[in-house]
Design an enzyme around this catalytic site. Structure first.
Site, PDB file in Angstrom:
ATOM      1  N   ASN A 116     -29.830 -40.382  20.700  1.00 42.44           N
ATOM      2  CA  ASN A 116     -30.061 -39.700  19.430  1.00 42.44           C
ATOM      3  C   ASN A 116     -31.185 -40.358  18.608  1.00 42.44           C
ATOM      4  O   ASN A 116     -31.403 -40.009  17.456  1.00 42.44           O
ATOM      5  CB  ASN A 116     -28.764 -39.636  18.600  1.00 42.44           C
ATOM      6  CG  ASN A 116     -28.246 -41.016  18.204  1.00 42.44           C
ATOM      7  OD1 ASN A 116     -28.934 -42.027  18.371  1.00 42.44           O
ATOM      8  ND2 ASN A 116     -27.043 -41.064  17.654  1.00 42.44           N
ATOM      9  N   ASP A 176     -26.936 -56.033  16.137  1.00 43.47           N
ATOM     10  CA  ASP A 176     -25.726 -55.351  15.665  1.00 43.47           C
ATOM     11  C   ASP A 176     -24.473 -55.845  16.369  1.00 43.47           C
ATOM     12  O   ASP A 176     -24.537 -56.594  17.339  1.00 43.47           O
ATOM     13  CB  ASP A 176     -25.880 -53.825  15.834  1.00 43.47           C
ATOM     14  CG  ASP A 176     -26.415 -53.434  17.217  1.00 43.47           C
ATOM     15  OD1 ASP A 176     -26.373 -54.276  18.141  1.00 43.47           O
ATOM     16  OD2 ASP A 176     -26.878 -52.299  17.371  1.00 43.47           O
ATOM     17  N   GLU A 202     -28.248 -44.874  12.630  1.00 44.66           N
ATOM     18  CA  GLU A 202     -27.994 -43.549  13.171  1.00 44.66           C
ATOM     19  C   GLU A 202     -28.810 -42.480  12.445  1.00 44.66           C
ATOM     20  O   GLU A 202     -29.115 -42.614  11.262  1.00 44.66           O
ATOM     21  CB  GLU A 202     -26.493 -43.225  13.021  1.00 44.66           C
ATOM     22  CG  GLU A 202     -25.563 -44.167  13.781  1.00 44.66           C
ATOM     23  CD  GLU A 202     -25.459 -43.832  15.265  1.00 44.66           C
ATOM     24  OE1 GLU A 202     -26.497 -43.557  15.901  1.00 44.66           O
ATOM     25  OE2 GLU A 202     -24.327 -43.865  15.790  1.00 44.66           O
ATOM     26  N   HIS A 230     -31.360 -43.566  17.699  1.00 44.32           N
ATOM     27  CA  HIS A 230     -31.012 -44.735  16.875  1.00 44.32           C
ATOM     28  C   HIS A 230     -31.665 -46.009  17.425  1.00 44.32           C
ATOM     29  O   HIS A 230     -31.896 -46.142  18.622  1.00 44.32           O
ATOM     30  CB  HIS A 230     -29.490 -44.907  16.713  1.00 44.32           C
ATOM     31  CG  HIS A 230     -28.732 -45.380  17.904  1.00 44.32           C
ATOM     32  ND1 HIS A 230     -27.387 -45.155  18.073  1.00 44.32           N
ATOM     33  CD2 HIS A 230     -29.103 -46.087  19.003  1.00 44.32           C
ATOM     34  CE1 HIS A 230     -26.978 -45.701  19.197  1.00 44.32           C
ATOM     35  NE2 HIS A 230     -28.002 -46.263  19.780  1.00 44.32           N
TER      36      HIS A 230
END
Ligand code: PGA
Length: 242
Positions: free
Chosen positions: A136, A68, A143, A138
């Site tokens: 979280n 990413d 996400e 990811h």
């Protein structure tokens, strides 16, 4: 299938992780590594650099694709993931920079960049994909939410991710709020996956990798569907495992 190994500490996690990557480099004819950024793989990259310098680990045949990049940051920005990779790995080993790939967060047409990047990932064929995991859940910047996206795509970052990463920027305002990331399919196309995690703040999402559930609320739980996943964590990140 997920195999979880709890190591003594960050250093052990980094050494074991680097050894796994080393074996792929040494036993694959033209190795393609999928790489990740963040604090979790930093020690692993330092160990790979040490292996190159002290033990002649050879990167001349290696190609890499990163997961990413922030939208709007160029490779010279010190918080871009291209900069991170150069700084932590590529500048210190004998890799051909032209064989290292990071999505272009400055592309004028980001949709086209996402398509092109996905084609690149598929055509190279990743042997082993390295992952971190967000607090979280990811992986890459996939996400949590109602749904996940299959191919490489542009995504709005969750506040939880902004809260975790804003410390690297002058202010929250200075941090990009969108990113371009490999999707779940792009990640899953790797033959093998190695995920590294450390620290108490990852304990909950790591524990969820060991139960029977798969949920888009913790995207990493989808890794249960991949045939070959190794999770390396320290004792803190592993402390809620049964
Ligand atoms: P970290 O980031 O390694 O800095 O905790 C991981 C991630 O967000 O994927």
């Amino acid at each position: 299938m997920i195999n979880i190994k709890v190591l003594k500490d960050y250093e052990e996690m980094s050494k074991v992780g680097a050894q796994v990557i080393r074996e792929f480099i040494e036993t694959t004819e033209a190795p393609v590594l999928g790489l990740a950024t963040g604090s979790s793989p930093e020690g692993l990259y330092a160990e790979l650099v040490r292996m190159h310098k002290e033990e002649n680990l050879d990167f001349s045949n290696v190609q890499t694709v990163n997961l990413d990049e922030y939208v709007g940051l160029g490779g010279n920005h010190d918080q871009s993931y291209r900069y991170f990779m150069n700084h932590h790995l590529f500048d210190h080993v004998n890799i051909n920079k032209e064989h290292t790939h990071v999505p272009n967060g400055m592309a004028e047409d980001l949709e086209q960049e996402a398509k092109d990047y996905d084609n690149l990932v598929q055509s190279l064929g990743v042997d082993v994909q390295l992952l971190g995991i967000g607090t979280n859940g990811h992986i890459g910047f996939n996400e949590p939410g109602e749904y996940l996206s299959a191919p490489t795509h542009v995504i709005a970052l969750k506040q939880s991710t902004i809260d975790s990463n804003k410390k690297y920027f002058e202010s929250e305002e200075a941090m990009p709020k969108t990113a371009i990331t490999m999707g779940m399919q792009s990640i899953f196309s790797a033959k093998h996956i190695v995920l590294v995690a450390y620290g108490e703040k990852k304990a909950k999402v790591i524990a969820e990798l060991a139960d029977n559930r798969i949920t888009t609320d913790n995207p990493a739980t989808l890794l249960k569907l991949h045939p070959s996943v190794l999770v390396l964590c320290d004792q803190e990140a592993g402390k809620l495992l049964k």
